[in-house]
Motif scaffolding. Structure first.
Motif, mmCIF file in Angstrom:
data_model
loop_
_atom_site.group_PDB
_atom_site.id
_atom_site.type_symbol
_atom_site.label_atom_id
_atom_site.label_comp_id
_atom_site.label_asym_id
_atom_site.label_seq_id
_atom_site.Cartn_x
_atom_site.Cartn_y
_atom_site.Cartn_z
ATOM 1 N N LEU A 146 0.867 -1.172 0.000
ATOM 2 C CA LEU A 146 0.000 0.000 0.000
ATOM 3 C C LEU A 146 0.911 1.232 0.000
ATOM 4 O O LEU A 146 1.763 1.365 0.877
ATOM 5 C CB LEU A 146 -0.893 0.016 1.239
ATOM 6 C CG LEU A 146 -1.941 -1.104 1.337
ATOM 7 C CD1 LEU A 146 -2.464 -1.234 2.764
ATOM 8 C CD2 LEU A 146 -3.088 -0.843 0.379
ATOM 9 N N GLY A 204 -3.155 -0.394 -3.419
ATOM 10 C CA GLY A 204 -3.897 0.796 -3.003
ATOM 11 C C GLY A 204 -3.012 1.787 -2.268
ATOM 12 O O GLY A 204 -1.786 1.718 -2.329
ATOM 13 N N TYR A 217 -7.919 10.593 -2.394
ATOM 14 C CA TYR A 217 -8.736 9.411 -2.115
ATOM 15 C C TYR A 217 -9.900 9.290 -3.085
ATOM 16 O O TYR A 217 -10.284 8.174 -3.475
ATOM 17 C CB TYR A 217 -9.203 9.421 -0.655
ATOM 18 C CG TYR A 217 -8.163 8.848 0.270
ATOM 19 C CD1 TYR A 217 -8.313 7.600 0.846
ATOM 20 C CD2 TYR A 217 -6.982 9.549 0.528
ATOM 21 C CE1 TYR A 217 -7.337 7.057 1.663
ATOM 22 C CE2 TYR A 217 -5.994 9.022 1.335
ATOM 23 C CZ TYR A 217 -6.175 7.775 1.902
ATOM 24 O OH TYR A 217 -5.191 7.234 2.692
ATOM 25 N N ALA A 266 -8.460 7.581 -6.037
ATOM 26 C CA ALA A 266 -8.162 6.169 -5.774
ATOM 27 C C ALA A 266 -9.423 5.325 -5.828
ATOM 28 O O ALA A 266 -9.441 4.242 -6.437
ATOM 29 C CB ALA A 266 -7.476 6.028 -4.419
ATOM 30 N N HIS A 267 -10.502 5.819 -5.203
ATOM 31 C CA HIS A 267 -11.763 5.081 -5.235
ATOM 32 C C HIS A 267 -12.302 4.998 -6.662
ATOM 33 O O HIS A 267 -12.756 3.933 -7.104
ATOM 34 C CB HIS A 267 -12.784 5.748 -4.319
ATOM 35 C CG HIS A 267 -12.497 5.578 -2.853
ATOM 36 N ND1 HIS A 267 -12.459 4.349 -2.243
ATOM 37 C CD2 HIS A 267 -12.235 6.497 -1.884
ATOM 38 C CE1 HIS A 267 -12.189 4.503 -0.953
ATOM 39 N NE2 HIS A 267 -12.052 5.797 -0.708
ATOM 40 N N PHE A 299 -8.961 1.390 -6.635
ATOM 41 C CA PHE A 299 -7.908 0.928 -5.738
ATOM 42 C C PHE A 299 -8.386 0.890 -4.285
ATOM 43 O O PHE A 299 -9.365 1.536 -3.932
ATOM 44 C CB PHE A 299 -6.677 1.833 -5.859
ATOM 45 C CG PHE A 299 -6.008 1.752 -7.200
ATOM 46 C CD1 PHE A 299 -5.351 0.595 -7.598
ATOM 47 C CD2 PHE A 299 -6.058 2.824 -8.086
ATOM 48 C CE1 PHE A 299 -4.748 0.509 -8.846
ATOM 49 C CE2 PHE A 299 -5.457 2.751 -9.331
ATOM 50 C CZ PHE A 299 -4.799 1.587 -9.722
ATOM 51 N N LYS A 300 -7.676 0.146 -3.468
ATOM 52 C CA LYS A 300 -7.977 0.080 -2.043
ATOM 53 C C LYS A 300 -7.478 1.362 -1.374
ATOM 54 O O LYS A 300 -6.533 1.996 -1.843
ATOM 55 C CB LYS A 300 -7.315 -1.137 -1.407
ATOM 56 C CG LYS A 300 -7.621 -2.457 -2.118
ATOM 57 C CD LYS A 300 -9.107 -2.733 -2.180
ATOM 58 C CE LYS A 300 -9.382 -4.089 -2.836
ATOM 59 N NZ LYS A 300 -10.850 -4.315 -2.992
ATOM 60 N N ALA A 301 -8.100 1.714 -0.245
ATOM 61 C CA ALA A 301 -7.724 2.966 0.432
ATOM 62 C C ALA A 301 -7.908 2.823 1.935
ATOM 63 O O ALA A 301 -9.010 2.540 2.410
ATOM 64 C CB ALA A 301 -8.563 4.123 -0.099
#
Length: 338
Positions: A137, A166, A185, A188-189, A193-195
């Motif tokens: 990450l 992420g 963020y 990313a969402h 991707f994971k966050a």
């Protein structure tokens, strides 16, 4: 069960660790090697003692950055991953999600794409040699502001790597409010991707709320100041949003917890919150994952059945597929023979 018996037993149980920083698995021996490569001389005892003399979170972060500055080239990551491998094997960890913070290395002139190539090579080696899955990450880092975080994310997108799943938000929590990083963020969402986010480590429960409401974090790192907010604890119990607990780390910073036996993880667990056990920075805080579970057992009165559930929570809280989670949980049941 005494400490030796406990650790021997638990070492044989497959485990996950979800909150650990790549640069913080390097041992003192490794640090000394980096120092010698960088400066062409041995590290003195005085320098060693000075390096590890921090006594609060900001002091620790300063040392964390100092050690990053000791890297001479991207090749030094080979050493770091070798030490990560050793740590994972010794603690019976079969799956891990590791934070890496690129900012300092980028400022030193390292190329992100070169770092990623080494990461992938070493992660592949660990999988082939040990059967251990390592995912990364990217810590976009609150310490250097949103503009820097956005730059990190741009590199993350430009040079994709299957091992990097992420982003996270680490660094000095008091200097970088979570909501300031919402633009990163949001991307990313949107990009799938994971966050996750460090929150409630040394700032009040409002930091956790902001990570939920503005960052839509899928896990909360530390989260201990939730103990100050009844409504927040009710929300976390209801949603089962995973909390990455790091007992020794939280005890060291002494912002909320003065002694391990007073850590709120016991109350969080009893309320039904989804807590999982981690080290944060094992070398810096002189701990291991096995030791963190021992603290749960010896100082926080977790029974062995509860320890087993905590181990399973590590997999449940991870970003593994549902099929992989069920397989891992089954492996815990099969290995758990008291």
């Amino acid at each position: 069960m005494n400490k030796s018996e406990f650790k021997t037993f638990l070492a044989c149980i497959p485990k996950a660790e979800l909150h650990i920083h790549l640069e913080a698995v390097i041992t003192l021996s490794g640090v000394k090697k980096l120092y010698k490569n960088k400066y062409g001389k041995e590290m003195s005892k005085e320098e060693q003692e000075s390096l590890f003399s921090y006594n609060d979170l900001n002091g620790f972060i300063e040392v964390f950055l100092k050690i990053q500055e000791m890297y001479s080239s991207v090749d030094d990551f080979n050493l770091v991953f070798d030490e990560l491998e050793k740590y994972l094997v010794e603690n019976g960890i079969v799956y891990t999600e590791v934070f890496f913070a690129p900012t300092s290395f980028l400022k030193m002139g390292f190329k992100y794409e070169d770092m990623v190539k080494i990461f992938h090579k070493k992660i592949t080696e660990i999988k082939e040699k040990r059967g251990i899955t390592v995912k990364l990450l990217m810590d976009v880092s609150r310490t250097f502001g949103c503009k820097n975080a956005m730059n990190n994310y741009s590199l993350f997108k430009k040079y994709p790597c299957e091992d990097i799943i992420g982003i996270g938000l680490g660094g000095a929590e008091s200097k970088g409010p979570a909501k300031d990083f919402a633009p990163v963020y949001d991307l990313a969402h949107k990009d799938g991707f994971k966050a996750v986010a460090h929150a409630g480590e040394d700032v009040g429960p409002e930091s956790i709320w902001d990570s939920i409401n503005y960052l839509h974090a899928q896990r909360i790192g530390h989260g201990i100041t939730a103990i100050q907010d009844e409504k927040l604890m009710e929300e976390l119990t209801k949603t089962k949003l995973p909390i990455e607990i790091c007992i020794s780390s939280n005890t060291f910073t002494k912002k909320i917890v003065q002694k391990a036996k007073d850590h709120p993880v016991r109350e969080f667990y009893d309320r039904g919150m989804m807590v999982n056990i981690n080290t944060d920075d094992p070398v810096f805080f002189k701990t291991t994952l096995l030791n963190e579970y021992w603290i749960c057992y010896s100082e926080l009165n977790f029974t062995m059945d509860e320890i087993k559930e905590l181990v399973k929570n590590g997999f449940t809280s991870s970003f593994m597929s549902e099929k992989e989670k069920q397989k891992a949980i089954k492996a815990v049941d099969e290995a758990w023979k008291l």
